[in-house]
Design an enzyme around this catalytic site. Sequence first.
Site, PDB file in Angstrom:
ATOM      1  N   GLY A   1     -38.943  -2.150  12.661  1.00  0.00           N
ATOM      2  CA  GLY A   1     -38.239  -1.277  13.590  1.00  0.00           C
ATOM      3  C   GLY A   1     -39.079  -0.602  14.635  1.00  0.00           C
ATOM      4  O   GLY A   1     -38.576   0.281  15.337  1.00  0.00           O
TER       5      GLY A   1
ATOM      6  N   TYR B   1     -38.736 -21.735  10.041  1.00  0.00           N
ATOM      7  CA  TYR B   1     -38.008 -20.579  10.576  1.00  0.00           C
ATOM      8  C   TYR B   1     -36.517 -20.870  10.682  1.00  0.00           C
ATOM      9  O   TYR B   1     -35.689 -20.053  10.271  1.00  0.00           O
ATOM     10  CB  TYR B   1     -38.600 -20.219  11.934  1.00  0.00           C
ATOM     11  CG  TYR B   1     -37.859 -19.140  12.690  1.00  0.00           C
ATOM     12  CD1 TYR B   1     -37.888 -17.817  12.263  1.00  0.00           C
ATOM     13  CD2 TYR B   1     -37.165 -19.445  13.859  1.00  0.00           C
ATOM     14  CE1 TYR B   1     -37.228 -16.823  12.976  1.00  0.00           C
ATOM     15  CE2 TYR B   1     -36.496 -18.461  14.572  1.00  0.00           C
ATOM     16  CZ  TYR B   1     -36.538 -17.147  14.128  1.00  0.00           C
ATOM     17  OH  TYR B   1     -35.880 -16.167  14.835  1.00  0.00           O
TER      18      TYR B   1
END
Length: 256
Positions: A20, A160
């Site tokens: 974050g 991914y």
Amino acid sequence: MTRHARFPDLDGASVFVTGGGSGIGAAFTDGLMAQGAKVAFVQRSDGTAFCDAMERAHGTRPLFLPCDITDTPALQAAIAQAAAQHGDIDVLVNNAANDKRHSTMEVDEAFWDWSQAINLKSYFFAAQSVLPGMRKAGRGSIVNLSSISYMMGNAGYPAYTTANGGITALTRSLAREFGPDGIRVNALAPGWVFTEKQIALWATEEGVAAHLARQCLPRMLKPDEMVEPLLFLASEASRAMTGQAMAVDGGVVVSG
């Protein structure tokens, strides 16, 4: 700080964001704090300067907890610490990811395990950690960041994209299991968002032009443009929505 639509139920909410303090995650923290949410976030790199900026912008400071999210006990401990300080987690944003480019033939077992640990395993165990508190409250929202890369069938990072597909599957399973408890679980799938990292590492002139040609809105997407979709999924505005994967990509992939 960009002004966003207001979601009153997020005022005072306890929110936990992985990754974050940089990229899209930093935009999420900023946007959530602007709503009045109590935000805790984890990342490996030092988040002090970012927290200073958030305090100047909002008058309050996010709770930064240094953590390697591939260390499951450390991630669980960070979530417990955030809950102790801010109250049980109302909103979990599984955002942290690593889309390091790689080819199939160069992947060894160690790289595969590292990629899945960051991009998928951490999502599961973060969700597992917040679910007891959400069940007790009879409500909660989990937002898992995926990507349109697996929907497009992109080459160049198969570990991914495998994790991205797994995130959507995990989202649907958790939504089904915990819906009776009032808990919603959705995925947000951004397109190519031009963070500083993306621009520095992978945004070649040819690659950008080719991707923008696929978009209905042929312009470079910014991290801030992911914030209101995230706020919508986090808030009661989406109270009838769960188990969904919402693409925010300028119009590359379609569903329905």
